[in-house]
Design an enzyme around this catalytic site. Structure first.
Site, PDB file in Angstrom:
ATOM      1  NE  ARG A  12     -17.599  30.068  23.515  1.00 39.52           N
ATOM      2  CZ  ARG A  12     -17.365  30.136  22.212  1.00 39.52           C
ATOM      3  NH1 ARG A  12     -16.133  30.265  21.778  1.00 39.52           N
ATOM      4  NH2 ARG A  12     -18.363  30.041  21.359  1.00 39.52           N
ATOM      5  CE  LYS A  45     -22.802  29.634  17.160  1.00 38.17           C
ATOM      6  NZ  LYS A  45     -22.094  30.501  18.124  1.00 38.17           N
ATOM      7  CD  GLU A  66     -22.435  34.390  20.181  1.00 41.54           C
ATOM      8  OE1 GLU A  66     -22.660  34.547  18.968  1.00 41.54           O
ATOM      9  OE2 GLU A  66     -22.139  33.293  20.686  1.00 41.54           O
ATOM     10  CB  THR A 123     -21.152  29.558  24.904  1.00 43.80           C
ATOM     11  OG1 THR A 123     -20.373  30.401  24.046  1.00 43.80           O
ATOM     12  CG2 THR A 123     -20.518  28.173  24.892  1.00 43.80           C
TER      13      THR A 123
HETATM   14  C1  3PG Z   1     -18.446  30.540  18.031  1.00 43.37           C
HETATM   15  O1  3PG Z   1     -18.506  30.220  19.160  1.00 43.37           O
HETATM   16  O2  3PG Z   1     -19.427  31.001  17.471  1.00 43.37           O
HETATM   17  C2  3PG Z   1     -17.203  30.256  17.310  1.00 43.37           C
HETATM   18  O3  3PG Z   1     -16.297  29.654  18.162  1.00 43.37           O
HETATM   19  C3  3PG Z   1     -16.543  31.421  16.688  1.00 43.37           C
HETATM   20  O4  3PG Z   1     -15.727  30.859  15.764  1.00 43.37           O
HETATM   21  P1  3PG Z   1     -14.481  31.607  15.173  1.00 43.37           P
HETATM   22  O5  3PG Z   1     -13.501  31.782  16.300  1.00 43.37           O
HETATM   23  O6  3PG Z   1     -13.961  30.660  14.126  1.00 43.37           O
HETATM   24  O7  3PG Z   1     -14.932  32.913  14.617  1.00 43.37           O
END
Ligand code: 3PG
Length: 217
Positions: free
Chosen positions: A49, A134, A45, A73
């Site tokens: 960002r 998700k 993924e 995102t």
């Molecule tokens: C995401 O965007 O899916 C999360 O920010 C990932 O979360 P984590 O940093 O706690 O793994």
């Protein structure tokens, strides 16, 4: 633009963990992806960002064709479309807005894994014909207990919990019948990426790959 190689369900069940990547430098993208693939992690993924995220997707689609690329995102239909044109196979969103729903209903550019955290959000997304989600932010939104509670009323919903997942708690999620995989950023720590510690990232990926074989949908 790249055609999806697999269904969203198949992409979610390629391995137990999908790394959530925040890539600041385009030059890191290919060695990072290759390091993860060398550790047995094929579904990546790439979050939108950073300013270079679309360039990273474009580059990975061209240089690492064996990777299944999720554009993460995504918050607008425009980003969804742009990520598809850049070569992503699937979109991932932290939530689901009326505009994304409307785009879904009118013919989506590529499959979307939307984020849900409540029963109503899940019902709204299922009403649009979706069954893969998700669960975000997983730990903060009720964790394993919430997913157990979702399973009885929504037996067809399949989740990738993300947010607060670590090697310490991943297995408790992966043991649930409605969890196909988990997502997490721990496979690509920013310090290791900045330092080019690709062997370390491969080792993290190898450890994640052996967490558990996921269920097949
Ligand atoms: C995401 O965007 O899916 C999360 O920010 C990932 O979360 P984590 O940093 O706690 O793994």
């Amino acid at each position: 633009m790249t055609r999806p190689l697999l269904s969203l369900e198949q992409a979610m069940t390629l391995g137990p963990v999908i790394p959530v990547l925040v890539i600041d430098r385009v030059d890191d993208a290919v060695p990072l992806a290759r390091a993860l693939l060398a550790g047995g992690v094929n579904t990546l993924e790439v979050t939108l960002r950073t300013p270079v995220a679309m360039d990273v997707i474009r580059l990975l689609a061209a240089e690492v064709p064996q990777a299944v690329i999720l554009a993460g995102t995504i918050t607008t239909p425009e980003q969804w479309e742009a990520a598809h044109h850049a070569g992503a196979h699937f979109g991932v969103s932290p939530g689901l807005t009326p505009r994304l729903l409307s785009a879904l209903r009118s013919g989506s550019p590529m499959p979307l894994l939307p984020g849900v955290a409540t029963a109503s959000e899940l019902m709204t997304a299922m009403d649009a014909g979706l069954h893969c989600f998700k669960f975000f932010p997983a730990q903060q939104a009720g964790g394993v207990g919430m997913l157990k509670a979702f399973h009885s009323p929504f037996p067809d919903a399949l989740f990738c919990p993300t947010g607060g997942i670590s090697p310490d708690n991943a297995r408790t999620y992966l043991d649930l019948p409605n969890v196909a995989c988990v997502g997490g950023s721990w496979l690509a720590p920013s310090a290791a990426v900045k330092a080019g510690q690709w062997d370390h990232i491969t080792a993290l990926a190898q450890a994640a790959s052996t967490l558990m074989q996921p269920m097949q949908c």
